[in-house]
Design an enzyme around this catalytic site. Structure first.
Site, short mmCIF file in Angstrom:
data_model
loop_
_atom_site.label_atom_id
_atom_site.label_comp_id
_atom_site.label_asym_id
_atom_site.label_seq_id
_atom_site.Cartn_x
_atom_site.Cartn_y
_atom_site.Cartn_z
CG ASP A 164 38.60 38.80 52.64
OD1 ASP A 164 38.15 39.39 53.63
OD2 ASP A 164 38.18 37.69 52.28
CB SER A 176 38.96 33.39 57.57
OG SER A 176 39.38 34.67 57.92
CG ASN A 225 34.55 39.28 51.39
OD1 ASN A 225 34.64 38.59 52.40
ND2 ASN A 225 35.05 40.49 51.32
NE ARG A 237 40.84 34.78 49.10
CZ ARG A 237 39.82 35.18 49.85
NH1 ARG A 237 38.61 34.66 49.72
NH2 ARG A 237 40.01 36.10 50.77
CB THR A 258 32.09 32.27 53.12
OG1 THR A 258 32.74 33.53 52.94
CG2 THR A 258 32.97 31.14 52.66
#
Ligand code: GLY
Length: 587
Positions: free
Chosen positions: A440, A470, A418, A120, A398
């Site tokens: 985010d 998510s 994103n 991430r 995504t």
């Protein structure tokens, strides 16, 4: 074995790409319609499954799936294919495929061992809590979604290097090369890709300097079948091929990225690039009706939410009630409402915030959370709030791909910029889009992000912290054997789409493809409405749910789920989502 420059593979890929561009079925594009969904019942696209006996890849683009299958046909394992597909998507699917973004891997090895890799993005050192607020502490529109400040430190390249170093079988160069060849020779745009690039054209002009290849040289709009050649990206990928991590986080690409930041007022520095590292994390494991569900821990909110919802729903006879019926839908919506309320309060990067995992996943807590559930009436979100006593129990664009190889290794990978095309900033001279992942974070407590998700302290901006996600890459096994691999894009709808597909297979006895083809719905606490695909409910069910107090916002598509099912006879079923150009490739 040398797959570095394979002409036949390349010609095959070009053919697939052009064929897809010219003949792909397009669902209607109007994204939102407030009308009743019933009229749309017949227009929902469906796809046929692809079957294989050894290996399978399902991704958002047929060329990327073929690249992964070919890597495995030539002796590579699922991890070699993972790297090849990730880089191929960066070329053929620039809306979400990336080297300027990040993602998560959930993997299950052939011997049953599991791991996750968190690549991430992270906040730059110069990021600060209020960086997207004006002096009156109001959110500055677009600052966290568009332009240079919107980007977190990219994690994809480090993630690919780390997973390949530990688990890859083929040489690194061999798995990066197909993406380079495709970038250089060009990719034929599908209708969706041409429309996607045309939709962001104004932003791309606004946030970038001079001409580059995401704008057509003759200033006309993109059309299906146009060939997008990406020479700068080919060279950036060559540096990654030749120098691995250093080919991106140091040297020319890093210099170009930092120069781009300086030009547009971004805050990522060379120190940020040097400091970035993907993280190995212990997977979350939960049970559902005798199946084991292996999924992503925080900084994904997805895995926790998925296991919370499965624990609650296991108490209800969904099979008896049927798929997308009044009882099933009401129960699922009310479950989703409660789980998403907790997400906004309690979920964030566990390296920065003490996420009460045991409480959130405790069966007792979840039972208490459903105490206000009324089978006859919707609970307004305004009356609900988040679960106050959890610590007492403390113990859009995504993309996802799923891979299973010939020896049974399985990879579930979700990766993202994103928003579609991320921040719309292309790194000048390196030719790739940067993410807008800073959105985010909770840029201000209670202010919704681009997916309408709200958050607070747990997900506030801090230097080097990972923003909440998510993304829910997931693997399901039973009796110690792999059963299926799945995941999807879709922002906050990711977790509920994964949930629904698990229920479709386990409770409603569907094949992978039937599960993926089935229409979806989603509730996330706020806004207090059910987002639903046109035609998901019959007119009678829709009316009954309205009488219970639910309101709807209908849309053409939620998510793009990619599933591989390992059937009892050993056959692999590759189920690609019909909502996009997605394709399965296997043998
Ligand atoms: N950027 C979408 C997600 O990580 O959930």
């Amino acid at each position: 074995m040398n797959i570095q420059r394979s002409k036949p593979l390349y010609i095959l890929l070009c053919w697939i790409c052009l064929h897809t561009a010219l003949f792909a079925q397009q669902p209607e594009r109007n994204p939102f319609s407030q009308n009743s969904s019933a009229a749309q019942h017949k227009t929902h696209p469906v796809k046929e499954a692809v079957y294989g006996h050894k290996a399978m890849v399902v991704s958002a683009h047929p060329v990327a799936s073929q690249v992964g299958a070919e890597i495995m046909r030539r002796g590579g394992n699922a991890f070699d294919a993972t790297v090849a597909v990730q880089f191929a998507l960066a070329v053929v699917y620039p809306v979400a495929g990336n080297i300027g973004g990040g993602g998560f891997i959930v993997a299950r090895m052939k011997d049953g061992k599991t791991f996750t890799l968190d690549f991430r993005e992270a906040a730059p050192m110069l990021a600060s809590r209020d960086m997207f607020l004006d002096s009156a502490k109001n959110v500055i529109p677009r600052l966290s979604t568009h332009g240079h400040k919107a980007s977190g430190i990219p994690g994809t390249v480090d993630g690919m290097v780390q997973v390949h170093k530990k688990y890859g079988k083929l040489p690194w160069k061999a798995v990066v090369q197909p993406a380079i060849d495709i970038a250089r020779a060009g990719v034929f745009l599908t209708t969706r890709e041409a429309e996607g690039l045309n939709e962001v054209r104004e932003s791309v002009i606004e946030y970038n300097k001079g001409k580059h290849y995401f704008l057509k040289p003759d200033s006309t709009l993109w059309r299906a079948g146009d060939n997008l050649v990406q020479e700068d990206l080919a060279q950036a990928l060559e540096r990654i091929r030749d120098k691995g991590r250093d080919g991106f986080y140091k040297g020319k690409t890093a210099e170009l990225l930092i120069a781009e930041m300086k030009r547009g007022g971004g805050v990522i520095t060379q120190q940020d690039l040097d400091a970035y590292s993907a993280k190995w994390r212990t997977p979350l494991r939960g049970k559902y009706r005798g199946y084991d569900v292996i999924t992503m821990p925080p900084p994904s909110a997805g895995g926790v939410g998925l296991l919370q919802m499965l624990t609650i729903l296991e108490q209800h006879p969904l099979k008896e009630w049927g798929v997308n019926t009044e009882k099933t839908a009401h129960c699922m919506i009310e479950t989703e409402r409660r789980v998403y309320a907790d997400r906004g309060e309690y979920l964030g990067d566990p390296d920065f915030y003490n996420v009460p995992m045991k409480g959130l996943l405790s069966a007792k807590y979840l039972t208490s959370r459903m105490a206000s559930y009324n089978p006859d009436k919707a609970t307004p979100s305004t009356e609900l709030g988040f679960g106050k006593d959890v610590r007492a129990y403390e113990s859009d664009q995504t993309t996802h791909f799923s891979i299973v190889d010939a020896s049974g290794n399985a990879v579930s990978l979700t990766t993202t910029l994103n928003g579609g095309y991320g921040s719309k900033v292309v790194v000048g001279g390196a030719g790739f889009f940067l993410n807008n992942e800073m959105d985010d974070f909770s840029v201000k407590p209670g202010a919704p992000n681009m997916f309408g998700a709200i958050g607070g302290e747990a997900n506030a901006i801090q230097p080097r912290k990972r923003m909440l996600s998510s993304m829910t890459p997931t693997i399901v096994e039973k009796d110690g054997k792999l059963r299926f691999v799945l995941g999807t894009p879709g922002g906050t709808t990711i977790t509920t789409s994964v949930l629904q597909n698990i229920l479709n297979i386990i409770d409603h006895s569907m094949t992978g493809q039937q599960a993926v083809n089935t229409r979806r719905f989603h509730h996330q606490y706020v806004p207090d409405m059910v987002r639903a695909e046109n035609g998901v409910f019959t007119p009678e069910v829709e009316a009954a749910l309205q009488r219970k107090g639910h309101s709807f916002r209908f849309t053409t598509a939620i998510g793009k789920v990619e599933i591989i099912v390992l059937r009892p006879d050993g056959t692999l079923e590759g189920a690609a989502d019909p909502r996009g150009d997605d394709a399965a490739a296997g043998f």
